[in-house]
Enzyme design. Structure first.
Site, PDB file in Angstrom:
ATOM      1  N   GLU A 170     -30.989 -15.210   8.929  1.00 40.27           N
ATOM      2  CA  GLU A 170     -31.948 -16.320   8.840  1.00 40.27           C
ATOM      3  C   GLU A 170     -33.137 -15.999   7.936  1.00 40.27           C
ATOM      4  OE1 GLU A 170     -32.885 -17.489  12.873  1.00 40.27           O
ATOM      5  OE2 GLU A 170     -31.062 -18.686  12.987  1.00 40.27           O
ATOM      6  N   GLU A 327     -24.117 -19.854  14.374  1.00 42.44           N
ATOM      7  CA  GLU A 327     -24.711 -19.725  15.708  1.00 42.44           C
ATOM      8  C   GLU A 327     -24.980 -21.105  16.275  1.00 42.44           C
ATOM      9  OE1 GLU A 327     -28.398 -17.595  15.889  1.00 42.44           O
ATOM     10  OE2 GLU A 327     -27.756 -16.082  14.468  1.00 42.44           O
TER      11      GLU A 327
HETATM   12  C1  GLA Z   1     -31.640 -17.206  15.934  1.00 42.66           C
HETATM   13  C2  GLA Z   1     -31.259 -15.776  15.585  1.00 42.66           C
HETATM   14  C3  GLA Z   1     -30.522 -15.059  16.662  1.00 42.66           C
HETATM   15  C4  GLA Z   1     -31.096 -15.396  18.018  1.00 42.66           C
HETATM   16  C5  GLA Z   1     -31.054 -16.883  18.213  1.00 42.66           C
HETATM   17  C6  GLA Z   1     -31.527 -17.314  19.575  1.00 42.66           C
HETATM   18  O1  GLA Z   1     -30.774 -18.145  15.499  1.00 42.66           O
HETATM   19  O2  GLA Z   1     -30.500 -15.712  14.399  1.00 42.66           O
HETATM   20  O3  GLA Z   1     -30.613 -13.682  16.411  1.00 42.66           O
HETATM   21  O4  GLA Z   1     -32.393 -14.935  18.081  1.00 42.66           O
HETATM   22  O5  GLA Z   1     -31.900 -17.474  17.273  1.00 42.66           O
HETATM   23  O6  GLA Z   1     -31.465 -18.705  19.730  1.00 42.66           O
END
Ligand code: GLA
Length: 709
Positions: A170, A327
């Site tokens: 991210e 995710e």
């Molecule tokens: C983000 C991060 C993950 C985790 C999630 C939790 O998307 O990439 O490592 O922290 O949030 O929702």
């Protein structure tokens, strides 16, 4: 050895390579999540892989936050545990999405290079003990992150279990901008490359205003907090610079990996939607496969619409190619003010919406819930409650259902409508001292998207300078910054027969945040047949009524609508008035207009209507564009993916009543439910809260026979 992935040379804007069709090799839908086994004793790993098999997991993301374990001291590596883990996964036919751990440098890195720590706009130097990268402009960070990426690529780059590289995590979160001296020096270099001469920078930034003119490059700095509002052009350039620095970090790691592991695709997980720090139009050209993370906004009871927007945006930046949902969550997250758990069936509805809108992989954060650390209250595929839990049962059921969708992989979504989306415009609009605190590009983009969603239309997001000729309708909910080139593109689109709908506060400034000459919206004068003489924003809570003779959608009767936030004093230059303000500061003036330009039409709406009130406006615009919504129940989400010999209808029912989807004449009225295996004739019903995936063969005779059940 390759993972079955082949790089198909698809032309892209900059000629970079991009895979088409099956983005993750010759398997079906990929299913799994972030797997952090280093948080557990190794005895647990065997149980993990057995349970993964039970749940249908076939892909896991590993190593994302493991830098401190993999390189405990600078240049000293320990890959033993990762070797054992990858072999274990491979032995169980679970493929690997291998992370580079550069989103969280170890303690030794910051101890050795303290000046690489990020400094906030207010001047606070950020400490260790959380996660978050070092300054993206730091050469030491760049060197160290490339080194660990290269080590990983050398060691695992040819491993048969390796399906995908996951660089960093991210980009842009949790911090993006860095105001350190390191960053300031890099910013000056970036500006020199952009402007060449200091005089060009002075002109672009309008530095004669408030006496900001620069005589030396060394005096140009980062736009840190100052006594009053900082030059908006400087801030906009700093946002561009930040995006470029982060992207350069990605490219450096990517190239190091590609040199060692040329046959495995490389991605990084985007946050399409809320995160404004990175311009995904630019990033998407640099990855082999687009991947996205999405979490519901728990406070929003209709968060599934925001989810659909994020999925459509992801597919759009991927230029329509299938993408990876890297995710999402099985239930509640842990970082919102109130972390609402997903109710029965909601996780599957979310997952199928992503699939319907182009995802070929459905992954979660994370596999097993953590016992320690900041995310221990975040949901997981294997929750703290273990396998005797509702979440686990739903995770297994989803894995089984997705396992029946192999043939959907590689198919594509098509849209008739484009919603303009430009991160640079959003960065510019978000700066201080705008005409109203209630102006929000995000709110307008979401409201127009919501209307299109409720009308059952599939939407692509498009950059204002992109080729729009494939769309019947283009909606510009918030194009504050509009370059001359973009305005010409939109004008040409209308002249060539397109229908354009523009909302207020659009076409206002150029790429330097300088007002376009000739009246607000002047670059769109030909397309819209008007300019805006003066903004007439409303007070908090104030409303303006609009009278629309013949606007009643059930006939030709009059219609009254209520707007708020904004009105304009419009100067007509050819447009016809469709609706007029009945009161408020623009009383008697145009509220909604339509202009014929060439073979098309440009509409302009100068007030804020909510998604409900937008219905008749969009209905009129659809008629103009030749779009006929299917007229299905509002909470029934239906998306289609188009494959080689078939069309796949993904229907998700968010409502409380069963809903029916007619097949129409397609496939001679015959189709197959891919999940239940049942034959469908003429129509199918989706249970309240349910999901169905139905295949309509292009020629019914080609439909694969399915066993009656
Ligand atoms: C983000 C991060 C993950 C985790 C999630 C939790 O998307 O990439 O490592 O922290 O949030 O929702």
């Amino acid at each position: 050895m390759s993972s079955g992935f082949t790089l198909a040379p698809v032309p892209t804007l900059d000629g970079s390579r991009a895979p088409q069709g099956r983005v993750l090799g010759d398997r079906g839908i990929s299913y799994g999540g972030d797997y952090n086994p280093e948080q557990w004793p190794e005895e647990v790993w065997a149980q993990d892989v057995a349970l993964m098999r039970e749940a249908g997991v076939n892909l896991v993301s590993i190593g994302i936050f493991s830098w401190a374990l993999l390189e405990p001291r600078q240049g000293a590596y320990d890959f033993g545990w990762l070797d054992r883990l990858i072999e274990l996964l491979h032995a169980h036919d679970i493929r690997v999405d291998l992370g580079t751990p550069t989103a969280s440098p170890p303690a030794w890195f910051f101890a050795a290079y303290p000046h690489t720590r990020v400094v906030t706009r207010e001047g606070t130097t950020l400490g260790f003990g959380s996660r978050g990268m070092a300054s993206p402009s730091s050469p030491e960070y760049r060197r160290a992150s490339v080194a660990i990426a290269q080590q990983l690529a050398r060691r695992y780059g040819q491993h048969p279990a390796l399906a995908l590289w996951h660089v960093h995590n991210e980009y842009g979160a949790p911090v993006s901008e860095d105001y350190s001296p390191t960053s300031a020096a890099a910013f000056r270099t970036w500006l020199q490359a952009r402007y060449g001469a200091l005089s060009a920078l002075n002109d672009a930034w309008g530095t004669t205003f408030w006496g900001q003119r620069y005589g030396e490059w060394e005096h140009v700095g980062v736009p840190a907090v100052a006594p009053s509002v900082v030059n908006p052009a400087q801030r906009l350039d700093f946002a561009r610079f930040t995006n470029d620095q982060l992207l350069a970090c990605f490219i450096a790691e990517r190239d190091a990996i590609r040199a060692e592991s040329p046959h495995v695709p490389i991605t990084t997980n985007f946050m399409a939607g809320p995160c404004p720090a990175v311009d995904l139009w630019r990033w998407a050209r640099e990855v082999d496969i687009v991947a996205n993370d999405h979490y519901l906004t728990a406070a929003d009871e209709r968060g599934h619409v925001g989810l659909a927007l994020a999925a459509d945006l992801t597919r759009s930046v991927a230029a329509g190619r299938p993408w990876v949902l890297m995710e999402h969550s099985t239930s509640g997250v842990n970082w919102q003010p109130r972390n609402v758990a997903k109710r029965a069936g909601e996780m599957a509805r979310n997952a199928f919406t992503h699939v319907g809108r182009g995802a070929d992989a459905v992954l979660f954060f994370q596999w097993r819930a953590s016992r320690s650390g900041a995310e221990k209250f975040h949901s997981a595929m294997l929750p703290h409650a273990g396998t005797s839990s509702r979440v686990w049962r739903e995770v297994c059921a989803l894995g089984a259902d997705l396992g029946r969708l192999d043939e959907v992989v590689g198919s594509e979504v098509r849209a008739d409508v484009a919603l303009l989306w430009d991160w640079e415009s959003f960065w510019a609009q978000d700066l201080e001292w705008r005409p109203s605190a209630d102006l929000s590009h995000r709110e307008r983009s979401e409201a127009f998207y919501d209307r299109l969603w409720r009308d059952g239309l599939t939407v692509d997001m498009a950059h204002p300078e992109a080729d729009l000729s494939a769309y019947r309708l283009v909606v510009a909910p918030a194009s504050y910054l509009l370059t001359q080139a973009a305005a010409e593109n939109l004008t040409r689109y209308v002249a060539d027969g397109g229908t354009l709908l523009v909302s207020y506060f659009s076409g206002i400034v150029d790429e330097h945040d300088a007002v376009h000459p000739g009246g607000f919206g002047a670059p769109l004068r030909d397309a819209l047949g008007l300019t805006v003489e003066e903004f007439l924003p409303l007070r908090a809570g104030e409303q303006a009524r609009l009278g629309w003779p013949g606007g009643d959608p059930s006939g030709d009767g009059p219609l009254e609508l209520v707007g708020d936030v904004w009105t304009d004093d419009v100067t007509l230059d050819g447009a016809e008035v469709v609706a007029t303000y009945l009161d408020g500061p623009a009383a008697g003036g145009p509220a909604l207009t339509r202009n014929t330009h060439g073979a098309g039409a440009g509409w302009y709406l100068s007030t804020r209507l909510d998604a409900e009130a937008l219905a008749p406006v969009l209905a009129a615009v659809y008629r103009d564009a030749g779009i006929t919504p299917a007229g299905l129940p509002e909470e029934l989400e239906v998306v289609r993916r188009h494959g080689a010999g078939a069309e796949y209808v993904i229907a998700v029912n968010h409502g409380e009543a069963a809903a029916t989807v007619p097949l129409g004449g397609a496939g001679q009225g015959l189709a197959d439910d891919l999940i239940s295996g049942q034959r469908v004739e003429h129509a199918f019903t989706v249970a309240p809260g349910g999901v169905r995936v139905v295949r309509i063969a292009h020629d019914a005779d080609d439909a694969a026979p399915t066993a009656p059940s």
